[in-house]
Design a protein around this motif. Structure first.
Motif, PDB file in Angstrom:
ATOM      1  N   THR A   9     -85.384 -23.249  43.361  1.00 12.29           N
ATOM      2  CA  THR A   9     -84.616 -23.489  42.861  1.00 12.29           C
ATOM      3  C   THR A   9     -83.467 -24.199  42.390  1.00 12.29           C
ATOM      4  N   SER A  10     -83.371 -25.788  42.646  1.00 10.47           N
ATOM      5  CA  SER A  10     -82.574 -26.685  42.840  1.00 10.47           C
ATOM      6  C   SER A  10     -82.882 -27.249  41.182  1.00 10.47           C
ATOM      7  N   ASP A  11     -83.787 -26.340  40.392  1.00  9.60           N
ATOM      8  CA  ASP A  11     -83.838 -27.236  38.663  1.00  9.60           C
ATOM      9  C   ASP A  11     -82.875 -26.002  38.229  1.00  9.60           C
ATOM     10  N   VAL A  12     -82.587 -24.757  38.471  1.00 10.35           N
ATOM     11  CA  VAL A  12     -82.063 -23.399  38.003  1.00 10.35           C
ATOM     12  C   VAL A  12     -80.284 -24.623  37.213  1.00 10.35           C
ATOM     13  N   LYS A  13     -80.414 -24.139  36.033  1.00 10.93           N
ATOM     14  CA  LYS A  13     -78.574 -24.448  35.436  1.00 10.93           C
ATOM     15  C   LYS A  13     -78.569 -23.710  34.302  1.00 10.93           C
ATOM     16  N   VAL A  14     -77.447 -23.310  34.843  1.00 12.59           N
ATOM     17  CA  VAL A  14     -77.007 -22.037  33.911  1.00 12.59           C
ATOM     18  C   VAL A  14     -75.521 -22.659  32.963  1.00 12.59           C
ATOM     19  N   TYR A  15     -76.196 -22.407  31.725  1.00 11.16           N
ATOM     20  CA  TYR A  15     -75.855 -22.461  30.294  1.00 11.16           C
ATOM     21  C   TYR A  15     -74.860 -21.593  29.422  1.00 11.16           C
ATOM     22  N   VAL A  16     -74.155 -21.749  28.686  1.00  7.85           N
ATOM     23  CA  VAL A  16     -73.611 -20.534  27.698  1.00  7.85           C
ATOM     24  C   VAL A  16     -73.148 -20.760  26.544  1.00  7.85           C
ATOM     25  N   HIS A  17     -72.569 -20.079  25.439  1.00  8.64           N
ATOM     26  CA  HIS A  17     -72.546 -20.152  23.918  1.00  8.64           C
ATOM     27  C   HIS A  17     -71.494 -19.038  24.053  1.00  8.64           C
ATOM     28  N   SER A 120     -68.021  -8.333  14.401  1.00  7.57           N
ATOM     29  CA  SER A 120     -67.946 -10.054  13.585  1.00  7.57           C
ATOM     30  C   SER A 120     -67.061 -10.276  15.156  1.00  7.57           C
ATOM     31  N   ILE A 121     -67.109 -10.954  16.464  1.00  8.93           N
ATOM     32  CA  ILE A 121     -66.331 -11.500  17.725  1.00  8.93           C
ATOM     33  C   ILE A 121     -66.518 -12.373  18.354  1.00  8.93           C
ATOM     34  N   ALA A 122     -65.421 -13.437  19.263  1.00  9.89           N
ATOM     35  CA  ALA A 122     -66.872 -14.575  19.293  1.00  9.89           C
ATOM     36  C   ALA A 122     -66.087 -14.784  21.068  1.00  9.89           C
ATOM     37  N   THR A 123     -65.090 -13.698  21.516  1.00  9.56           N
ATOM     38  CA  THR A 123     -65.202 -14.158  23.048  1.00  9.56           C
ATOM     39  C   THR A 123     -66.098 -13.862  23.685  1.00  9.56           C
ATOM     40  N   GLN A 124     -67.402 -13.182  23.524  1.00 11.73           N
ATOM     41  CA  GLN A 124     -68.362 -12.477  24.578  1.00 11.73           C
ATOM     42  C   GLN A 124     -69.439 -13.347  24.773  1.00 11.73           C
ATOM     43  N   LYS A 125     -69.889 -14.116  25.530  1.00 12.56           N
ATOM     44  CA  LYS A 125     -71.174 -14.937  24.945  1.00 12.56           C
ATOM     45  C   LYS A 125     -72.565 -14.811  24.983  1.00 12.56           C
ATOM     46  N   THR A 126     -73.670 -15.691  24.878  1.00 13.21           N
ATOM     47  CA  THR A 126     -74.646 -15.965  25.487  1.00 13.21           C
ATOM     48  C   THR A 126     -74.726 -16.757  26.459  1.00 13.21           C
ATOM     49  N   PHE A 127     -75.478 -16.157  27.852  1.00 12.49           N
ATOM     50  CA  PHE A 127     -75.814 -17.094  28.574  1.00 12.49           C
ATOM     51  C   PHE A 127     -77.864 -16.880  28.809  1.00 12.49           C
ATOM     52  N   ILE A 128     -77.845 -18.303  29.555  1.00 15.13           N
ATOM     53  CA  ILE A 128     -78.977 -18.874  29.590  1.00 15.13           C
ATOM     54  C   ILE A 128     -79.392 -19.493  31.042  1.00 15.13           C
ATOM     55  N   ALA A 134     -91.265 -16.590  35.384  1.00 15.88           N
ATOM     56  CA  ALA A 134     -92.415 -16.936  36.286  1.00 15.88           C
ATOM     57  C   ALA A 134     -94.154 -16.963  35.869  1.00 15.88           C
ATOM     58  N   GLY A 135     -93.738 -17.451  34.800  1.00 19.59           N
ATOM     59  CA  GLY A 135     -94.999 -18.292  34.164  1.00 19.59           C
ATOM     60  C   GLY A 135     -95.398 -19.211  33.196  1.00 19.59           C
ATOM     61  N   SER A 136     -95.977 -19.630  32.198  1.00 21.83           N
ATOM     62  CA  SER A 136     -96.203 -20.843  31.595  1.00 21.83           C
ATOM     63  C   SER A 136     -94.838 -21.512  30.585  1.00 21.83           C
ATOM     64  N   THR A 137     -94.502 -20.130  29.747  1.00 19.91           N
ATOM     65  CA  THR A 137     -93.971 -20.773  28.764  1.00 19.91           C
ATOM     66  C   THR A 137     -92.568 -20.111  28.925  1.00 19.91           C
ATOM     67  N   ASN A 138     -92.001 -18.711  28.707  1.00 17.52           N
ATOM     68  CA  ASN A 138     -90.422 -18.188  28.568  1.00 17.52           C
ATOM     69  C   ASN A 138     -90.229 -18.352  29.892  1.00 17.52           C
ATOM     70  N   ASN A 139     -89.479 -19.023  30.496  1.00 19.34           N
ATOM     71  CA  ASN A 139     -88.946 -19.453  31.729  1.00 19.34           C
ATOM     72  C   ASN A 139     -87.473 -19.125  31.569  1.00 19.34           C
ATOM     73  N   ASP A 140     -86.901 -18.701  30.826  1.00 23.33           N
ATOM     74  CA  ASP A 140     -85.389 -19.201  30.739  1.00 23.33           C
ATOM     75  C   ASP A 140     -85.275 -17.597  29.979  1.00 23.33           C
ATOM     76  N   LEU A 141     -83.787 -17.161  30.944  1.00 22.57           N
ATOM     77  CA  LEU A 141     -83.260 -16.155  31.074  1.00 22.57           C
ATOM     78  C   LEU A 141     -81.831 -16.029  30.375  1.00 22.57           C
ATOM     79  N   GLN A 142     -82.444 -15.019  28.979  1.00 23.79           N
ATOM     80  CA  GLN A 142     -80.856 -15.017  28.706  1.00 23.79           C
ATOM     81  C   GLN A 142     -80.469 -13.570  28.437  1.00 23.79           C
ATOM     82  N   LEU A 143     -79.304 -13.742  28.982  1.00 20.94           N
ATOM     83  CA  LEU A 143     -78.122 -12.886  28.467  1.00 20.94           C
ATOM     84  C   LEU A 143     -76.836 -12.374  27.955  1.00 20.94           C
TER      85      LEU A 143
END
Length: 332
Positions: A9-17, A120-128, A134-143
């Motif tokens: 859990t200490s490795d988890v980081k939160v990104y936004v775009h 087309s609108i830009a105030t909403q965001k994608t979160f990562i 839980a696996g070996s490849t796709n380990n980032d949660l995208q919202l």
């Protein structure tokens, strides 16, 4: 045998775009921001089971009665951040769609009409949420197309060294995805959080400014946002989002009981006041019109303390002199 891999859990980081089109997640490797989170919750890619009515005479529940309900699903999560200027900017963009300070919630606020799938609108965001898989490849949660339903700002002398804390309540109606997201070189949101110990203005004004020795304060802005149905029963994308009801702005101040409280006693049960908090520069909070909602005394410590909960209101929705504001925040 159980698998041997695990995720710290200490490795988890939160990104936004910032997004460009509602309902379309950002997959580019540029211009991501790493949020200065101190805690967060995580939405899982899950859904409740809905069970249809049993046929007459059946005494057990048949499999054909049960299905996962995704057409009305909303995914919610919270993030807690240190209250630096850029962190507050991201929070206010998510909540009131304002992209620059001062951030004002005024009486003629309108919910974005562009919060519709494909617009087309830009105030909403994608979160990562990177590193929560839980696996070996796709380990980032995208919202996708995340907006805020609430923001709480708070400071306390005896908590977090007095730093400003920002809690953001977030939601998305788009099904989360596990991805392997390349983020390039994200910008770390840094900057020093504002601090209660640096306040130079700290008054409630009920006709005269009553300076208070404030031990803690908090202000919460909240709204209800709902998804609009589903466009199909394969991807379960909503038609968009709609705000239901009104914004609610509430808060509280805890302070020493002294002569300033004596001068506010009548206001505790009648009339209105303005709350003003500010540092010498680059941080000002204004609540022009508020009513006290059941103030209380506290005798649990060495001295008597007062807690003053309040609800903020708009006085003149169409004015341009400041009385149209329910809440205003200037930060840099």
């Amino acid at each position: 045998m159980p698998e041997s891999n695990f995720f710290k859990t200490s490795d988890v980081k939160v990104y936004v775009h910032d997004e460009a089109v509602f309902g379309t997640p950002i997959t580019t490797t540029a211009s991501w921001f790493e949020l200065p989170t101190t805690s967060f919750s995580l939405p899982e890619m899950s859904a409740p089971v809905e069970i249809a009515t049993a046929r007459s005479g059946a005494l057990t529940t048949e499999l054909s009665q049960a299905t996962h309900n995704l057409h009305s699903k909303v995914y919610t999560f919270d993030i807690t951040m240190k209250g630096s200027a850029v962190a507050i900017e991201k929070a206010m963009e998510l909540l009131i769609e304002k992209t620059t300070s001062p951030y004002k919630l005024d009486g003629d606020y309108s919910f974005p009409d562009g919060y519709k799938d494909g617009e087309s609108i830009a105030t909403q965001k994608t979160f990562i949420f990177a590193g929560v898989g839980a696996g070996s490849t796709n380990n980032d949660l995208q919202l996708t197309s995340v907006v805020a339903t609430g923001v709480t700002l708070s400071e306390a002398v005896d908590s977090e060294n007095g730093e400003l804390i920002c809690v953001v309540n977030c939601m998305s109606a788009y099904k989360p995805a596990y991805v392997n997201q390349s983020l390039g070189t994200p910008t770390k949101i840094s900057g020093v959080a504002k601090n209660i110990k640096n306040l130079s203005v700290y008054n409630m004004n009920n006709g005269s400014a009553r300076d208070l020795h404030i031990m803690s304060w908090e202000i919460s802005l909240s709204r209800s946002v709902e998804r609009i149905a589903t466009k199909d029963y394969t991807n379960y994308k909503p038609y968009g989002y709609a705000m239901v009801g009104q914004f609610e702005v509430t808060g509280s101040v805890t302070c020493k009981r002294d002569t300033s409280i004596e001068n506010l006693l009548a206001t505790l049960s009648s009339g209105t006041f303005a709350l003003n908090l500010a540092e010498a520069s680059n941080f000002t909070i204004s609540v022009p019109k508020a009513k006290v909602n059941e103030a209380t005394m506290d005798n649990g410590g060495a001295i008597m303390m007062q807690t003053i909960p309040f609800t903020a209101y708009c006085e003149n929705p169409d004015a341009g002199d400041g009385t149209e504001n329910v809440f205003s925040l200037t930060i840099a």
